[in-house]
Design a protein around this motif. Structure first.
Motif, mmCIF file in Angstrom:
data_model
loop_
_atom_site.group_PDB
_atom_site.id
_atom_site.type_symbol
_atom_site.label_atom_id
_atom_site.label_comp_id
_atom_site.label_asym_id
_atom_site.label_seq_id
_atom_site.Cartn_x
_atom_site.Cartn_y
_atom_site.Cartn_z
ATOM 1 N N CYS A 94 0.809 -1.073 -0.135
ATOM 2 C CA CYS A 94 0.048 0.004 -0.073
ATOM 3 C C CYS A 94 0.726 1.338 -0.011
ATOM 4 N N ILE A 95 1.815 1.252 0.702
ATOM 5 C CA ILE A 95 2.845 2.350 0.771
ATOM 6 C C ILE A 95 3.582 2.679 -0.431
ATOM 7 N N ALA A 96 3.917 1.509 -1.184
ATOM 8 C CA ALA A 96 4.626 1.802 -2.442
ATOM 9 C C ALA A 96 3.838 2.310 -3.358
ATOM 10 N N ASP A 97 2.542 1.824 -3.341
ATOM 11 C CA ASP A 97 1.542 2.075 -4.496
ATOM 12 C C ASP A 97 1.301 3.638 -4.058
ATOM 13 N N GLY A 98 1.024 3.834 -2.759
ATOM 14 C CA GLY A 98 0.699 5.254 -2.678
ATOM 15 C C GLY A 98 1.875 6.379 -2.793
ATOM 16 N N GLN A 99 2.975 5.790 -2.698
ATOM 17 C CA GLN A 99 4.189 6.682 -3.097
ATOM 18 C C GLN A 99 4.426 6.924 -4.709
ATOM 19 N N ALA A 100 4.140 5.761 -5.303
ATOM 20 C CA ALA A 100 4.360 5.684 -6.760
ATOM 21 C C ALA A 100 3.275 6.904 -7.528
ATOM 22 N N LEU A 101 1.912 7.002 -6.481
ATOM 23 C CA LEU A 101 0.890 7.898 -7.206
ATOM 24 C C LEU A 101 1.220 9.273 -6.703
ATOM 25 N N GLY A 102 1.722 9.361 -5.518
ATOM 26 C CA GLY A 102 2.067 10.879 -5.185
ATOM 27 C C GLY A 102 3.264 11.417 -5.735
ATOM 28 N N ASP A 103 4.294 10.572 -6.152
ATOM 29 C CA ASP A 103 5.210 10.896 -7.145
ATOM 30 C C ASP A 103 4.984 11.489 -8.667
ATOM 31 N N ALA A 104 3.855 10.513 -9.348
ATOM 32 C CA ALA A 104 3.116 10.867 -10.373
ATOM 33 C C ALA A 104 2.592 12.246 -10.362
ATOM 34 N N ASN A 105 1.767 12.440 -9.307
ATOM 35 C CA ASN A 105 1.084 13.653 -9.139
ATOM 36 C C ASN A 105 2.128 14.881 -9.057
ATOM 37 N N ASN A 106 3.202 14.864 -8.272
ATOM 38 C CA ASN A 106 4.270 15.639 -8.279
ATOM 39 C C ASN A 106 4.729 15.896 -9.811
ATOM 40 N N ALA A 107 5.093 14.900 -10.590
ATOM 41 C CA ALA A 107 5.524 15.288 -12.121
ATOM 42 C C ALA A 107 4.615 15.855 -12.640
ATOM 43 N N VAL A 108 3.409 15.797 -12.528
ATOM 44 C CA VAL A 108 2.322 16.458 -13.300
ATOM 45 C C VAL A 108 2.145 18.116 -12.734
ATOM 46 N N ARG A 109 2.219 18.058 -11.606
ATOM 47 C CA ARG A 109 2.321 19.413 -11.195
ATOM 48 C C ARG A 109 3.835 20.163 -11.679
ATOM 49 N N THR A 110 4.764 19.522 -11.575
ATOM 50 C CA THR A 110 6.052 20.482 -11.970
ATOM 51 C C THR A 110 5.947 20.605 -13.329
ATOM 52 N N LEU A 111 5.258 19.964 -14.298
ATOM 53 C CA LEU A 111 5.420 20.190 -15.803
ATOM 54 C C LEU A 111 4.521 21.316 -16.051
ATOM 55 N N ALA A 112 3.188 21.045 -15.407
ATOM 56 C CA ALA A 112 2.177 22.091 -15.495
ATOM 57 C C ALA A 112 2.644 23.490 -14.919
ATOM 58 N N ASP A 113 3.539 23.513 -13.989
ATOM 59 C CA ASP A 113 3.985 24.953 -13.495
ATOM 60 C C ASP A 113 4.963 25.671 -14.102
ATOM 61 N N LEU A 114 5.810 24.750 -15.102
ATOM 62 C CA LEU A 114 6.720 25.474 -15.692
ATOM 63 C C LEU A 114 6.085 26.804 -16.707
ATOM 64 N N PRO A 115 6.777 27.797 -16.785
ATOM 65 C CA PRO A 115 6.174 28.793 -17.594
ATOM 66 C C PRO A 115 6.830 28.370 -19.038
ATOM 67 N N ALA A 116 6.276 28.892 -19.961
ATOM 68 C CA ALA A 116 6.529 28.652 -21.469
ATOM 69 C C ALA A 116 7.666 28.754 -21.995
ATOM 70 N N ASN A 117 8.516 30.006 -21.462
ATOM 71 C CA ASN A 117 9.810 30.010 -21.924
ATOM 72 C C ASN A 117 10.789 28.966 -21.523
ATOM 73 N N GLU A 118 10.223 28.184 -20.445
ATOM 74 C CA GLU A 118 11.260 27.050 -19.751
ATOM 75 C C GLU A 118 10.880 25.762 -20.477
ATOM 76 N N LEU A 119 9.332 25.501 -20.671
ATOM 77 C CA LEU A 119 8.781 24.222 -21.278
ATOM 78 C C LEU A 119 8.431 24.625 -22.728
ATOM 79 N N ASN A 120 9.160 24.237 -23.522
ATOM 80 C CA ASN A 120 8.561 24.251 -25.133
ATOM 81 C C ASN A 120 8.838 22.844 -25.384
ATOM 82 N N PRO A 121 8.504 22.660 -26.916
ATOM 83 C CA PRO A 121 8.439 21.224 -27.387
ATOM 84 C C PRO A 121 9.815 20.701 -27.269
ATOM 85 N N ALA A 122 11.117 21.479 -27.400
ATOM 86 C CA ALA A 122 12.391 21.024 -27.455
ATOM 87 C C ALA A 122 12.775 20.554 -25.982
#
Length: 288
Positions: A94-122
């Protein structure tokens, strides 16, 4: 969602008490009186929220000079004690699954938070490639040249205004160790517009603001692919990230153009912003 929301509210109160020095020990969650399935669900949610508590927005300037890979797994989550009647092996799962889910959530938040001059297609493609390597995923990138060979006219039309031409489709694939030809496949397709001006049907200022987040669908797809790999899902996962920008330039595609998709479907462009609400308002039609 309701469980995570309620736990988040409870933890915010508990951690605030710790920050004020009103409590010495880590917060204690007692699950012993609950049925086993509820204990498992709550334990997984607690582990996910503990992992999510480590998230911080990207830093820039001097503060960001020592910043590690943006999508690297975070460390030092909040400490929470849980009292449960579950078997140790179940607790670890349960802990391993929860940590994996939390880590995935953090990845989404990181990408969505980046400004357009930092996150472009390249740069997005580079992050996706590094993410795939770190999670043991297969990786492929169809660049503009490849998409031209595939006659992907609809995608290429949106990208025409981008002078850098780093757009393309990133493909991440997870395959379980015991996969066979009969193993089911889950396909995830994510919109990855790193910025959406609306094209010639340009957005107004209030709608333009925040359009660096028009790539959150692709962020969800890449994070879920990594999550299923971490938990060892018994099915394949293929994530397709359409990375591009919808810009304005003399070469941008225009209303009334006809573009042809790779399956041969011809499409008349009505609105280069492709927003359903706008089309409904202009045509007087129903959303259905």
């Amino acid at each position: 969602y309701e469980l995570h929301g309620e736990l988040r509210r409870q933890f915010e109160s508990m951690f605030s008490s710790h920050a004020r020095g009103e409590a010495d020990a880590s917060p204690l969650v007692t699950l012993r009186a609950l049925p086993a399935r509820q204990q498992e669900a709550i334990l997984g949610a607690v582990a996910a929220l503990a992992e999510m508590s480590t998230w911080e927005p990207a830093k820039f300037g001097k503060a960001g000079e020592k910043q590690e890979s943006l999508l690297k797994k975070n460390s030092n989550p909040k400490a929470v004690e849980v009292s449960t009647t579950l078997a140790p092996a179940t607790v670890r799962s349960c802990i391993a699954d929860g940590q994996a889910l939390g880590d995935a959530n953090n990845a989404v938040r990181t990408l969505a938070d980046l400004p357009a001059n930092e996150l472009n297609p390249a740069t997005y493609e580079r992050h996706a490639r590094e993410f795939a390597k770190r999670h043991g995923l297969g990786y492929e990138f169809w660049d503009i040249a490849e998409l031209k060979k595939r006659k992907a006219g609809a995608f290429l039309a949106v990208n025409r205004a981008d002078p850098q031409s780093h757009a393309g489709i990133a493909i991440l694939k997870y395959r379980p160790k015991k996969a066979s030809k009969n193993t089911p496949v889950l396909a995830l397709v994510g919109k990855g517009l790193c910025f959406d001006t609306g094209g010639y049907n340009v957005k107004t200022g209030s709608y333009m603001f925040g359009m660096h987040g028009d790539m959150t669908g692709s962020a969800l797809a890449i994070a879920l692919c990594g999550y299923f790999a971490r938990v060892g899902a018994p099915f394949e996962v293929h994530a397709y990230l359409a990375l591009a920008e919808n810009l304005i330039s003399p070469t941008a595609y225009k209303p009334n153009e006809v573009v042809v998709a790779c399956d041969g479907t011809s499409i008349e462009v009505i609105d280069t912003d492709a927003e359903l609400d706008k089309l409904v308002a202009e045509t007087g039609g129903a959303k259905d």
